[in-house]
Write a protein that holds these residues in place. Structure first.
Motif, PDB file in Angstrom:
ATOM      1  N   GLU A  11      47.848  49.954  46.711  1.00  0.00           N
ATOM      2  CA  GLU A  11      49.071  49.689  47.346  1.00  0.00           C
ATOM      3  C   GLU A  11      48.558  49.137  48.982  1.00  0.00           C
ATOM      4  O   GLU A  11      47.799  49.931  49.344  1.00  0.00           O
ATOM      5  CB  GLU A  11      50.060  50.708  47.702  1.00  0.00           C
ATOM      6  N   THR A  31      46.300  58.465  41.391  1.00  0.00           N
ATOM      7  CA  THR A  31      46.796  57.859  42.431  1.00  0.00           C
ATOM      8  C   THR A  31      46.579  58.748  43.808  1.00  0.00           C
ATOM      9  O   THR A  31      46.977  59.858  44.019  1.00  0.00           O
ATOM     10  CB  THR A  31      48.257  57.157  42.410  1.00  0.00           C
ATOM     11  N   ARG A  34      44.844  53.297  43.062  1.00  0.00           N
ATOM     12  CA  ARG A  34      44.819  53.943  41.705  1.00  0.00           C
ATOM     13  C   ARG A  34      43.555  54.074  41.107  1.00  0.00           C
ATOM     14  O   ARG A  34      42.942  52.991  40.980  1.00  0.00           O
ATOM     15  CB  ARG A  34      45.913  53.138  41.025  1.00  0.00           C
ATOM     16  N   ASP A  39      46.536  43.402  32.456  1.00  0.00           N
ATOM     17  CA  ASP A  39      47.495  42.803  33.435  1.00  0.00           C
ATOM     18  C   ASP A  39      46.949  41.686  33.914  1.00  0.00           C
ATOM     19  O   ASP A  39      46.609  41.628  34.850  1.00  0.00           O
ATOM     20  CB  ASP A  39      47.871  43.855  34.196  1.00  0.00           C
ATOM     21  N   ASP A  87      44.964  38.320  40.927  1.00  0.00           N
ATOM     22  CA  ASP A  87      44.642  39.767  40.939  1.00  0.00           C
ATOM     23  C   ASP A  87      44.483  39.942  42.513  1.00  0.00           C
ATOM     24  O   ASP A  87      43.335  39.940  42.956  1.00  0.00           O
ATOM     25  CB  ASP A  87      43.370  39.872  40.220  1.00  0.00           C
ATOM     26  N   PRO A 109      44.904  42.722  44.155  1.00  0.00           N
ATOM     27  CA  PRO A 109      44.114  44.102  44.513  1.00  0.00           C
ATOM     28  C   PRO A 109      42.709  43.929  44.561  1.00  0.00           C
ATOM     29  O   PRO A 109      41.793  44.277  45.316  1.00  0.00           O
ATOM     30  CB  PRO A 109      44.457  45.011  43.543  1.00  0.00           C
ATOM     31  N   SER A 121      50.707  50.926  38.484  1.00  0.00           N
ATOM     32  CA  SER A 121      51.078  51.156  37.062  1.00  0.00           C
ATOM     33  C   SER A 121      49.598  51.482  36.414  1.00  0.00           C
ATOM     34  O   SER A 121      49.707  52.222  35.543  1.00  0.00           O
ATOM     35  CB  SER A 121      51.784  50.245  36.425  1.00  0.00           C
ATOM     36  N   ILE A 131      52.492  45.289  49.179  1.00  0.00           N
ATOM     37  CA  ILE A 131      52.060  44.790  47.712  1.00  0.00           C
ATOM     38  C   ILE A 131      51.718  46.094  46.981  1.00  0.00           C
ATOM     39  O   ILE A 131      50.761  46.788  47.557  1.00  0.00           O
ATOM     40  CB  ILE A 131      50.673  43.974  47.906  1.00  0.00           C
ATOM     41  N   GLU A 132      52.506  46.453  45.884  1.00  0.00           N
ATOM     42  CA  GLU A 132      52.387  47.500  45.051  1.00  0.00           C
ATOM     43  C   GLU A 132      51.989  47.414  43.612  1.00  0.00           C
ATOM     44  O   GLU A 132      52.698  46.514  43.002  1.00  0.00           O
ATOM     45  CB  GLU A 132      53.477  48.529  45.375  1.00  0.00           C
ATOM     46  N   ARG A 133      50.976  47.746  43.398  1.00  0.00           N
ATOM     47  CA  ARG A 133      50.205  47.621  41.930  1.00  0.00           C
ATOM     48  C   ARG A 133      49.766  48.763  41.569  1.00  0.00           C
ATOM     49  O   ARG A 133      48.462  48.919  41.720  1.00  0.00           O
ATOM     50  CB  ARG A 133      49.508  46.419  41.713  1.00  0.00           C
ATOM     51  N   GLY A 182      44.655  49.494  40.659  1.00  0.00           N
ATOM     52  CA  GLY A 182      45.420  49.280  41.306  1.00  0.00           C
ATOM     53  C   GLY A 182      45.605  49.696  42.598  1.00  0.00           C
ATOM     54  O   GLY A 182      44.588  50.572  42.846  1.00  0.00           O
TER      55      GLY A 182
END
Ligand code: 2HG
Ligand code: ZN
Length: 469
Positions: free
Chosen positions: A171, A111, A213, A189, A194, A196, A184, A180-182, A169
Motif C-alpha cells: 500500500e 502484512t 505484504r 496477478d 505492476d 508495486p 491480497s 494505491i492498495e494491493r 504487494g
C-alpha cells in the motif's frame, strides 16, 4: 525558500490531520532527523510529522504539495546514501505505521506497517515458525518500509533474492493523496502495470510506502556457518562458485571481508581473528538443511586444502558470534572516522580484477588502504575509504569508471539517494533516465517527494555518462 509563515500555517494544517503531539517542531527534537549516522549527511528539517494511517499520510502529502513544501520519508535512518536526510524539507516519520498483521498460514504471508523494524517483523514471523527471506546487520533499526523503498539486499540475497523478491504487494500513497492498495497477496496477478514493483526501490521519490505484504519462508531446521581464510579474491570467488554448484539451495549466504576489515573489527570489538593465521580475504558462509547435518555438508563441500583455514559454527550462539565479525564492520569503520562509501556490484567473475584495481586506485589517490567487505556471492563489494577529508570527486569518478569498465553497477544495494545521483548516468543510459523522469512526473507531478534524490537534475550535465547508447 520556504518562509516561516508557510511553515507555521502548514504546521496548523498538519496538527489538524495527525494531532499536535505528532507534529514535531522543536529544534532539539528535530536534530535527530537531520543527521545520518555515517556523518556524511546533514541537513535541515522544517518540521517532522508522524502519521499513523495511509489516510493521514495522504492528508499530509496533499497539504505539503499544496504549500509547495517538499517531503523526505524517514524510517530507521539506517540508510547510507543520504536519502532520508532532509534539506529544508518536511520529514515524514513512519514510526507510527507499526501494525503487524496475522501470519497467513495458507500462503505464508503477512502484512506489516512500513514503520515496523526488520527485527520486529522477524520475531513476529518466527512465532509462527516462519522467517523473513531478507536479513541485514541493521535489523534493529531498519524498517520494512525503508527496506522496500531501497530494495534492500543484505546477506541472504544470494539465496532468496533482494527485498523485491519477497514483496507480494503493498500500500502506498502518492503526493496527490491517491492511495494505491494491493495487499491480497495473490501470487498470479497480471492485471495491468505492476505498480508495486515500480515503487520498490524508488527510494521515496514516487510514493510513500505505508504497508507491505511479505512472502515468508519456512524456517530451515538446521543452519551452520563457517569462516574460511583465502589467499586472495581469486581463491575466494572460486570457493563460492564451487559451493554454489555443490550445495545448490543449501547455501544461504556467502559474504566476505578483507584483512584490513578483519583488523578493524578485531580492534573495535576487542576480539581476535578466529583463524590461527591472518589471510587476505575471509569468506563467511551459511548453510541451511532441512534434514541433514549442515556443518558436515559444508565441511564435505569445501576443498580439503582450505580446511586448515576454516572454523565452523553449529549452534545458534556460535553462529551469531561468527557473523558479528562481518556485521560489526560498518560500525567498526564508522568508529575510525567518516568513511566514503562505495557500494558496487560487478559480475562475480570480475571481482578479483575489480578488487585489485579499486585497491590501487584508492591508494594512488588518497594514500589510504580501502576497507573492503561485502556479499561475494552477489558480486557486491562495499569499498570504504577513510581519511579523505573534503570532497575528492576524482576518486568518485575513478570508481564509477572502474565499475563501468567491469560492467557493474554504482549502486548494488544501498540505492542512489543524494550521494550517487550525479553518477546515475554511468550505470543507466540517457534513454532510461528520461523514462525515469517521465514516471516521476506522472506519479509525483508536484515533485514533492524525495527532492534531490535518485534522479540527476533534468538540466544538469551528469558527472559521468555511460558511453554506449
Ligand atoms: C553491509 O553489508 C552493509 O554491512 C553496510 O550493506 C555496508 O558499511 C557499508 O558500507
Ligand atoms: Zn551490504
Amino acid at each position: 525558500v520556504v518562509t516561516d509563515e508557510v511553515v507555521a500555517s502548514l504546521r496548523d494544517e498538519l496538527v489538524g490531520i495527525v494531532g499536535a503531539s505528532d507534529v514535531i517542531v522543536s529544534r532539539d527534537r528535530l536534530v535527530a532527523y537531520e543527521r545520518d549516522w555515517t556523518g556524511n549527511w546533514e541537513g535541515r528539517a522544517l518540521l517532522a510529522v508522524r502519521p499513523a494511517t495511509a489516510r493521514e499520510v495522504a492528508g499530509v502529502l496533499v497539504a505539503c504539495s499544496r504549500a509547495r513544501v517538499t517531503v523526505v520519508v524517514h524510517g530507521g535512518n539506517t540508510g547510507l546514501v543520504g536519502g532520508a536526510t532532509p534539506d529544508s524539507d518536511v520529514v515524514l516519520d513512519t514510526t507510527r505505521l507499526d501494525q503487524l498483521g496475522d501470519v497467513d498460514n495458507h500462503s505464508f504471508q503477512v502484512t506489516v506497517g512500513a514503520g515496523v523494524t526488520l527485527e520486529r517483523a522477524q520475531g513476529h514471523a518466527r512465532v509462527a515458525g516462519l522467517d523473513l527471506p531478507v536479513d541485514l546487520g541493521a535489523r534493529s533499526g531498519a524498517t520494512i518500509g525503508g527496506m522496500v523503498a531501497t530494495n534492500a539486499g543484505g546477506r541472504l540475497a544470494v539465496r532468496y533474492g533482494t527485498m523485491r523478491t519477497s514483496v507480494c504487494g503493498l500500500e502506498a500513497v502518492l503526493s496527490t493523496g491517491r492511495i494505491i492498495e494491493r495487499l491480497s497477496g495473490v501470487l498470479k496477478d497480471n492485471a495491468g502495470y505492476d505498480l508495486p514493483a515500480l515503487i520498490v526501490g524508488s527510494e521515496g521519490t514516487l510514493a510513500v510506502v505505508t504497508r507491505v505484504r511479505l512472502q515468508l519462508l519456512r524456517r530451515p531446521a538446521r543452519r551452520a556457518a563457517a569462516l574460511v581464510g583465502a589467499r586472495d579474491y581469486r581463491e575466494a570467488v572460486a570457493l563460492v562458485s564451487h559451493l554454489r554448484a555443490r550445495l545448490s539451495v543449501s547455501l544461504e549466504a556467502a559474504d566476505c571481508f578483507d584483512r584490513t576489515a578483519m583488523e578493524a573489527v578485531c580492534a573495535y570489538l576487542r576480539v581476535s581473528d578466529p583463524l590461527s593465521e591472518p589471510h587476505h580475504v575471509y569468506v563467511i558462509l551459511q548453510v541451511a538443511e532441512p534434514n541433514d547435518d549442515p556443518a558436515a555438508t559444508l565441511a564435505a563441500a569445501v576443498d580439503p586444502e582450505l580446511l586448515d583455514a576454516m572454523v565452523i559454527a553449529e549452534d545458534t550462539a556460535r553462529r551469531r558470534a561468527l557473523w558479528t565479525y562481518r556485521e560489526a564492520l560498518n560500525e567498526a569503520v564508522g568508529a575510525q572516522g567518516i568513511a566514503r562509501k562505495y557500494d558496487i556490484s560487478v559480475p562475480i567473475a570480475a571481482i578479483p580484477a575489480f578488487a585489485e584495481d579499486a585497491r590501487q586506485e584508492v591508494e594512488r589517490r588518497t594514500g589510504a588502504t580501502a576497507t573492503v567487505y561485502g556479499h561475494l556471492g552477489d558480486g557486491n563489494l562495499h569499498v570504504n575509504v577513510l581519511g579523505t577529508s573534503g570532497a575528492d570527486d576524482g576518486l568518485d569518478v575513478a570508481m564509477a569508471d572502474l565499475v563501468a569498465a567491469h560492467n557493474g553497477s554504482i549502486s548494488a544495494e544501498h540505492g542512489i539517494g543524494r550521494a550517487k545521483r550525479s553518477f546515475l548516468g554511468s550505470t543507466r543510459s540517457s534513454a532510461e533516465i528520461e523514462a525515469m523522469w517521465a514516471v516521476k512526473r506522472a506519479l509525483d507531478p508536484t515533485e514533492t517527494l524525495g527532492r534531490g534524490c535518485v534522479l540527476p537534475p533534468w538540466d544538469e550535465p551528469a558527472a559521468i555518462e555511460r558511453s554506449s547508447t
